[in-house]
Design a protein around this motif. Structure first.
Motif, PDB file in Angstrom:
ATOM      1  N   ALA A 111      -8.575  51.551  22.180  1.00  0.00           N
ATOM      2  CA  ALA A 111      -8.387  51.072  23.555  1.00  0.00           C
ATOM      3  C   ALA A 111      -8.920  49.653  23.729  1.00  0.00           C
ATOM      4  N   LYS A 112     -10.105  49.378  23.178  1.00  0.00           N
ATOM      5  CA  LYS A 112     -10.666  48.026  23.305  1.00  0.00           C
ATOM      6  C   LYS A 112      -9.853  47.019  22.503  1.00  0.00           C
ATOM      7  N   GLY A 113      -9.346  47.422  21.350  1.00  0.00           N
ATOM      8  CA  GLY A 113      -8.493  46.537  20.566  1.00  0.00           C
ATOM      9  C   GLY A 113      -7.230  46.175  21.322  1.00  0.00           C
ATOM     10  N   ILE A 114      -6.615  47.156  21.961  1.00  0.00           N
ATOM     11  CA  ILE A 114      -5.409  46.898  22.757  1.00  0.00           C
ATOM     12  C   ILE A 114      -5.731  45.969  23.924  1.00  0.00           C
ATOM     13  N   ALA A 115      -6.862  46.202  24.584  1.00  0.00           N
ATOM     14  CA  ALA A 115      -7.251  45.352  25.714  1.00  0.00           C
ATOM     15  C   ALA A 115      -7.468  43.908  25.268  1.00  0.00           C
ATOM     16  N   VAL A 116      -8.143  43.713  24.145  1.00  0.00           N
ATOM     17  CA  VAL A 116      -8.396  42.358  23.631  1.00  0.00           C
ATOM     18  C   VAL A 116      -7.091  41.681  23.233  1.00  0.00           C
ATOM     19  N   LEU A 117      -6.238  42.401  22.502  1.00  0.00           N
ATOM     20  CA  LEU A 117      -4.955  41.815  22.110  1.00  0.00           C
ATOM     21  C   LEU A 117      -4.084  41.500  23.322  1.00  0.00           C
ATOM     22  N   SER A 118      -4.112  42.348  24.318  1.00  0.00           N
ATOM     23  CA  SER A 118      -3.337  42.097  25.543  1.00  0.00           C
ATOM     24  C   SER A 118      -3.826  40.833  26.231  1.00  0.00           C
ATOM     25  N   GLN A 119      -5.138  40.676  26.314  1.00  0.00           N
ATOM     26  CA  GLN A 119      -5.702  39.477  26.931  1.00  0.00           C
ATOM     27  C   GLN A 119      -5.332  38.235  26.111  1.00  0.00           C
ATOM     28  N   ASP A 120      -5.429  38.326  24.794  1.00  0.00           N
ATOM     29  CA  ASP A 120      -5.047  37.200  23.941  1.00  0.00           C
ATOM     30  C   ASP A 120      -3.580  36.831  24.141  1.00  0.00           C
ATOM     31  N   GLU A 121      -2.706  37.839  24.229  1.00  0.00           N
ATOM     32  CA  GLU A 121      -1.276  37.580  24.437  1.00  0.00           C
ATOM     33  C   GLU A 121      -1.041  36.916  25.791  1.00  0.00           C
ATOM     34  N   ASN A 122      -1.728  37.401  26.820  1.00  0.00           N
ATOM     35  CA  ASN A 122      -1.594  36.789  28.144  1.00  0.00           C
ATOM     36  C   ASN A 122      -1.995  35.316  28.099  1.00  0.00           C
ATOM     37  N   ARG A 124      -2.117  33.303  25.452  1.00  0.00           N
ATOM     38  CA  ARG A 124      -1.161  32.544  24.643  1.00  0.00           C
ATOM     39  C   ARG A 124       0.111  32.275  25.434  1.00  0.00           C
ATOM     40  N   ASP A 125       0.619  33.312  26.104  1.00  0.00           N
ATOM     41  CA  ASP A 125       1.835  33.142  26.886  1.00  0.00           C
ATOM     42  C   ASP A 125       1.630  32.148  28.025  1.00  0.00           C
ATOM     43  N   ALA A 126       0.461  32.190  28.662  1.00  0.00           N
ATOM     44  CA  ALA A 126       0.176  31.243  29.743  1.00  0.00           C
ATOM     45  C   ALA A 126       0.136  29.824  29.193  1.00  0.00           C
ATOM     46  N   ASN A 127      -0.456  29.649  28.017  1.00  0.00           N
ATOM     47  CA  ASN A 127      -0.518  28.324  27.400  1.00  0.00           C
ATOM     48  C   ASN A 127       0.856  27.824  26.989  1.00  0.00           C
ATOM     49  N   GLU A 128       1.761  28.730  26.653  1.00  0.00           N
ATOM     50  CA  GLU A 128       3.110  28.351  26.248  1.00  0.00           C
ATOM     51  C   GLU A 128       4.064  28.316  27.434  1.00  0.00           C
ATOM     52  N   GLY A 129       3.562  28.613  28.628  1.00  0.00           N
ATOM     53  CA  GLY A 129       4.392  28.573  29.821  1.00  0.00           C
ATOM     54  C   GLY A 129       5.335  29.752  29.944  1.00  0.00           C
ATOM     55  N   LEU A 130       5.041  30.854  29.262  1.00  0.00           N
ATOM     56  CA  LEU A 130       5.894  32.043  29.351  1.00  0.00           C
ATOM     57  C   LEU A 130       5.511  32.870  30.573  1.00  0.00           C
ATOM     58  N   LYS A 131       6.432  33.712  30.994  1.00  0.00           N
ATOM     59  CA  LYS A 131       6.194  34.588  32.142  1.00  0.00           C
ATOM     60  C   LYS A 131       5.101  35.591  31.788  1.00  0.00           C
ATOM     61  N   THR A 132       4.030  35.593  32.543  1.00  0.00           N
ATOM     62  CA  THR A 132       2.943  36.544  32.309  1.00  0.00           C
ATOM     63  C   THR A 132       2.497  37.109  33.649  1.00  0.00           C
ATOM     64  N   ASP A 133       3.264  38.008  34.192  1.00  0.00           N
ATOM     65  CA  ASP A 133       2.909  38.589  35.477  1.00  0.00           C
ATOM     66  C   ASP A 133       2.306  39.975  35.315  1.00  0.00           C
ATOM     67  N   LEU A 134       1.557  40.175  34.235  1.00  0.00           N
ATOM     68  CA  LEU A 134       0.908  41.459  34.024  1.00  0.00           C
ATOM     69  C   LEU A 134      -0.136  41.673  35.108  1.00  0.00           C
ATOM     70  N   HIS A 140      -8.064  48.270  32.645  1.00  0.00           N
ATOM     71  CA  HIS A 140      -7.194  47.532  31.740  1.00  0.00           C
ATOM     72  C   HIS A 140      -5.798  48.124  31.654  1.00  0.00           C
ATOM     73  N   SER A 141      -5.443  49.037  32.552  1.00  0.00           N
ATOM     74  CA  SER A 141      -4.096  49.593  32.520  1.00  0.00           C
ATOM     75  C   SER A 141      -3.119  48.542  33.037  1.00  0.00           C
ATOM     76  N   VAL A 158       8.934  39.335  22.418  1.00  0.00           N
ATOM     77  CA  VAL A 158       8.311  39.949  23.580  1.00  0.00           C
ATOM     78  C   VAL A 158       6.819  40.034  23.304  1.00  0.00           C
ATOM     79  N   SER A 159       6.011  39.721  24.291  1.00  0.00           N
ATOM     80  CA  SER A 159       4.567  39.743  24.087  1.00  0.00           C
ATOM     81  C   SER A 159       4.073  41.181  24.006  1.00  0.00           C
ATOM     82  N   LEU A 160       2.932  41.380  23.366  1.00  0.00           N
ATOM     83  CA  LEU A 160       2.341  42.706  23.234  1.00  0.00           C
ATOM     84  C   LEU A 160       2.119  43.356  24.597  1.00  0.00           C
ATOM     85  N   PRO A 161       1.549  42.661  25.583  1.00  0.00           N
ATOM     86  CA  PRO A 161       1.358  43.320  26.882  1.00  0.00           C
ATOM     87  C   PRO A 161       2.676  43.754  27.514  1.00  0.00           C
ATOM     88  N   LEU A 162       3.714  42.928  27.394  1.00  0.00           N
ATOM     89  CA  LEU A 162       5.004  43.306  27.960  1.00  0.00           C
ATOM     90  C   LEU A 162       5.542  44.537  27.248  1.00  0.00           C
TER      91      LEU A 162
END
Length: 180
Positions: A111-122, A124-134, A140-141, A158-162
């Protein structure tokens, strides 16, 4: 029509398979030994998910969920966590409390690994200007906005959180996945 379930074809790999969020054997039950009950690891489910399940494609159920890749360094790091929490056993005891605690720790790691990876993806996507409306819900749901996921196909990127939101929306609600 011939039985094509689990055959090495697109059709055989596409069938749905029910998967319990928390394995029935942890409560002393098994479909393989119907009608018999063994001593379970848990008297009740620590995540309030006992008996709950969803349907995954054959490949995700049988190949991904039943066969996690655990490398030697992963096991060594997990063993260190087990020891640091006093959950290791040189000799087995009469009960299975430490085993239950190790199972809970393993879920915490996932669960913590998924949360960390989701945050990292968010990020990265924000830095690349991708849609991140999670939108986090209840910790962390993740909530998938209506009509914001592919129907019947996966986009090339597609990003991991998406992807996690899509799986949650298709298969169940995020609370049932047991994310913190």
């Amino acid at each position: 029509m011939p039985d094509i379930y689990a055959r090495p074809t697109v059709e055989g790999r596409s069938h749905g398979t029910e998967h319990h969020f928390v394995a029935e054997r942890l409560f002393g039950r098994s479909k393989n030994h119907s009608g018999t009950k063994k001593e379970g690891v848990f008297a009740s489910c620590p995540w309030s998910q006992e008996g709950k399940s969803t349907v995954f494609c054959y490949e995700c159920d049988e190949e991904l969920l039943h066969n996690p890749v655990l490398l030697s360094q992963d096991m060594a790091a997990f063993a260190a966590l087990v020891r640091s929490r006093g959950l290791d056993e040189e000799h087995k005891s009469g009960d299975r409390q430490k085993l239950g605690a190790r199972i809970m720790l393993f879920h915490e790691v996932i669960a913590k690994g998924i949360a960390v990876l989701s945050q990292d993806e968010n990020e990265r996507d924000a830095n690349e200007g991708l849609k991140t409306d999670l939108k986090p819900r209840g910790g962390h749901s993740w909530v998938l906005p209506e009509n914001d996921y592919p129907r019947g196909f996966m986009p090339v990127r597609v990003s991991l959180p998406l992807w996690l939101r899509w799986v949650a929306a298709v298969h169940s609600d995020t609370e049932a996945l047991g994310y913190p």
